[in-house]
Design an enzyme around this catalytic site. Structure first.
Site, PDB file in Angstrom:
ATOM      1  N   GLU A 109       0.825  -1.212   0.000  1.00  0.00           N
ATOM      2  CA  GLU A 109       0.000   0.000   0.000  1.00  0.00           C
ATOM      3  C   GLU A 109       0.857   1.258   0.000  1.00  0.00           C
ATOM      4  OE1 GLU A 109      -4.176  -0.925   2.006  1.00  0.00           O
ATOM      5  OE2 GLU A 109      -2.516  -1.520   3.315  1.00  0.00           O
ATOM      6  N   GLU A 129      -4.101  -9.554   3.412  1.00  0.00           N
ATOM      7  CA  GLU A 129      -4.752  -9.174   4.670  1.00  0.00           C
ATOM      8  C   GLU A 129      -5.948 -10.044   5.044  1.00  0.00           C
ATOM      9  OE1 GLU A 129      -2.681  -5.249   3.620  1.00  0.00           O
ATOM     10  OE2 GLU A 129      -3.492  -6.994   2.574  1.00  0.00           O
TER      11      GLU A 129
END
Length: 247
Positions: A109, A129
């Protein structure tokens, strides 16, 4: 300090920031986030191109799970990593991510927040995740669709699949792939090319690129109007015309 999680090299027209927590594979912890905020404050005040990279053959293996495990609802609502990555993405001058090895979870990210991403042949990037009972909440759900398209982003985020270098280049997640030993030099070559252009025109181009669709074409005209009135525009265009006349 030698134990700082972010090593910063300052040059006149660029800054190189290296994630440096080798024992944790450069996992992004609170100290790293604090350092990123400090660096952003510096580059907001004195705009320069930023090159982000990682030490030890890894960009960032993710957020620090030991810290993440202890976080609760109020921490999620604070957007600890997301806020820092937004600030990185909104820096006035371009951000180049030179991604070597693993860039997972929060590491991916952070890379998504860059304007330009290049990778090494050992690149492994993705967002696992959901396998940890959480979602990629630091920018992946909205930045990744902008980079690779909604359908591809959905497949990657919902499966948690990790992408290797060749596929990352094929889907536009990185713009080029280099041997690990040449990666930082390739990032500097991009920064060199940026440095040949007018800094304010570069900043305004980035601002237009980052603007939401509904702001176009108005924002393009507004920014161009300011650039049109600058002596630097007249100087550069006159020099171009004179050079062309000499050919």
């Amino acid at each position: 300090m030698s134990d700082a999680p972010l090593l910063v090299e300052r040059l006149p027209d660029r800054v190189v920031a290296t994630l440096d927590r080798p024992s944790k594979h450069n996992a992004i912890d609170q100290a790293t986030i604090d350092c990123l905020h400090e660096l952003c404050a510096e580059l907001e005040a004195q705009p320069r191109t930023l090159i982000l990279t990682g030490a030890g053959g890894t960009f960032a293996a993710g957020a620090d799970i030991a810290q993440l495990c202890d976080r609760r609802a109020e921490d999620a609502l604070r957007g600890i990593n997301a806020t820092a990555f937004v600030r990185v993405g909104e820096l006035p001058m371009p951000v180049i991510a030179a991604i070597d090895g693993y860039a997972l979870g929060g590491g991916a990210e952070l890379a998504y927040a860059a304007d330009i991403r290049i990778g090494s042949t050992t690149l492994r990037i993705g967002n696992p995740e959901t396998g940890l009972g959480i979602l990629a909440a630091a920018g992946a759900t909205w930045r990744l669709p902008e980079i690779v398209g909604h359908a591809r982003a959905a497949e990657l985020l919902l499966t948690g699949r990790v992408v290797h270098a060749d596929e990352a280049a094929a889907i536009g997640l990185v713009s080029s792939v280099h041997p690990a030993a040449d990666l930082l030099a390739a990032a500097h070559a991009i920064a060199d090319r940026i440095a040949t252009n007018d800094p304010l025109a570069t900043q305004y181009t980035k601002r237009a690129l980052r603007a939401p669709r509904e702001r176009h074409p108005a924002i393009d005209g507004e920014l161009q109007a300011e650039l049109f009135e600058r002596p630097e525009k007249q100087r550069l265009m006159t020099a171009f015309l004179e050079k062309r006349a000499e050919r």
